[in-house]
Every structure is written in structure tokens, then in C-alpha cells.
Design a protein around this motif. Sequence first.
Motif, PDB file in Angstrom:
ATOM      1  N   ILE A  89       1.121  -1.464  -0.120  1.00 26.51           N
ATOM      2  CA  ILE A  89       0.282   0.198   0.338  1.00 26.51           C
ATOM      3  C   ILE A  89       1.048   1.202  -0.098  1.00 26.51           C
ATOM      4  N   VAL A  90       2.073   1.145   1.254  1.00 26.49           N
ATOM      5  CA  VAL A  90       2.769   2.487   0.904  1.00 26.49           C
ATOM      6  C   VAL A  90       3.552   2.554  -0.818  1.00 26.49           C
ATOM      7  N   ARG A  91       3.546   1.202  -0.704  1.00 28.83           N
ATOM      8  CA  ARG A  91       4.759   2.132  -2.097  1.00 28.83           C
ATOM      9  C   ARG A  91       3.723   2.630  -3.063  1.00 28.83           C
ATOM     10  N   VAL A  92       2.266   1.637  -3.319  1.00 28.13           N
ATOM     11  CA  VAL A  92       1.743   2.633  -4.546  1.00 28.13           C
ATOM     12  C   VAL A  92       1.566   4.118  -4.151  1.00 28.13           C
ATOM     13  N   MET A  94       3.373   6.472  -1.994  1.00 31.73           N
ATOM     14  CA  MET A  94       4.639   6.994  -2.569  1.00 31.73           C
ATOM     15  C   MET A  94       5.165   6.952  -3.676  1.00 31.73           C
ATOM     16  N   LYS A  95       4.093   6.259  -4.510  1.00 28.58           N
ATOM     17  CA  LYS A  95       4.629   6.156  -6.529  1.00 28.58           C
ATOM     18  C   LYS A  95       6.351   6.128  -6.126  1.00 28.58           C
ATOM     19  N   ASP A  96       6.591   3.750  -5.233  1.00 27.10           N
ATOM     20  CA  ASP A  96       7.354   3.630  -5.129  1.00 27.10           C
ATOM     21  C   ASP A  96       8.818   4.669  -4.274  1.00 27.10           C
TER      22      ASP A  96
END
Length: 237
Positions: A89-92, A94-96
Motif C-alpha cells: 500500500i505504502v509503495r503505491v 509513495m509512487k515507489d
Amino acid sequence: MKMKELLLFLSCVLCVSADVLHEDISINGCSDSDGEYMYGLDGEEKAYADFNKKEMIYPQPPFMDHGTYPGAYEQAVANLQSCQQNLKIVRVGMKDFPPKHIAPSVMIYTRDEVEFGENNTLICHVTGFYPAPVNVSWTKNEQKVTGSSINTPYPNKDGSFRQTSRLDFTPQLGDIYRCAVEHLSLTEPLTKIYEVEASAHSDPGVGPSVFCGVGLTLGLVGVAAGTFFLVKGNECS
Ligand SMILES: *[C@@H]1O[C@H](CO)[C@@H](O)[C@H](O)[C@H]1NC(C)=O
């Protein structure tokens, strides 16, 4: 007056010892393929989850009566799942992640002073890296060796990590050991070499026995001389 001084000194000792705090730590972390769950105290591992063996490991030496944490492994598995879910979720969101890689520094040394033929342990201490973990492998005279162990990543004060790999060995003159560290920040492994050198101690040799022999002889000569003069003295009187 004396009493007052003593009291002052005692209260000082008390306030100093009150400053010494213990640091209890719990780590719960993950990557897409891996995870860590660990309890530590004052820089030492108390327990960690081994996701291959599917149990908690208590890495203290056998003479220690360590505590156990019932249910901790199940907790570790649950935490790993939610950590990996959150990561996605965080990766999406924060746009990786911005790439943040810090290379490790590596030290190699022995546990005990080296004596030829005496069992010892080689220690490869890796610190200052981010993210965790590193892989450490060992060679002896350029041949791969197995049987080393490594602890789980432990956080440093600055947010980087440290890990220590150990290899039991018996020093023989001329053997060359190498520990190789792999990390995301490195394009090729970082290696450190340990060479068993002639400066190590072999068995104590003749030095001490000569010393002992000379000392004993001098002592006996002294006793003989003493006896001689004692007898002489008695004859005269
Ligand atoms: C460590 O080794 C594993 C298994 O060989 C590999 O998947 C992983 O990428 C390695 N990690 C690093 C940091 O090189």
C-alpha cells in the motif's frame, strides 16, 4: 563532617547508577520476500523468529537460563503478513520509494588470541548498512566453507544496521580466510581477508622451562649456602 561527606558520596553513586538504563528493543520489518521479528536487550539478541525453521530462536549460550515468549512465533507470522500488506500500500501511495542504499563497512578478527591448533572463532562484523540484510559467505584458501552462523540485523543509533557472522576454525600457519559480504548497495561482494601468521603463538617452547630451571637452581644454591653458614656458625660458638 565526615558523615556528611560519606552521604554526599553515596548519593552521588546512586545518581550515577540511576543514569544507567537498559535498552529493550523489538524489531518488526519486512521486504517483499523476507522479514525480521526480533527482541533485543542492550545490543544483544534475546529472541528472533526463524521463518525457515518456523519457530522462535533463543540464541543465548547454553549455560544461561533464558526466558521464552509463548505465542511469539505466531505473532511474528501475523506481523510479517501485515507488514508485507502495508508495504504494498505504502509503495503505491509513495509512487515507489526513493532509493536509499548505504554500503556496509566490514571488520574481520578472531574471538581469542590466536594459538596454532587451538579452536577459535573468526568474526566478520558488518555495520552501517541500509537496508537490511547482508549475506555473508566464507572461504578458506579460496575454497567455500560452510558451518558459519549469522545473527539477525540489529539497528544502530543512526538507523543503519549491523550483523555479525561467525566461523569456528582451528588456526594453522599460512591458512587464508576470507569473508565476503553481499549487499544491495554493492555491485560485487566486499571482502576482508584473515591470514594466520607466524606472529601467532605456538606452544610456549623452551623459554619458561629454562627460566624455571634457573630459578630453582638459584633457590637450591641459596638453601645450601644458608645451611653451610648455619652449620659453620654453630661450630664456632
Ligand atoms: C542473499 O542471498 C539470497 C539467496 O541466495 C538472495 O536471494 C539475495 O538477493 C541475497 N541478498 C543480497 C543483499 O545480496
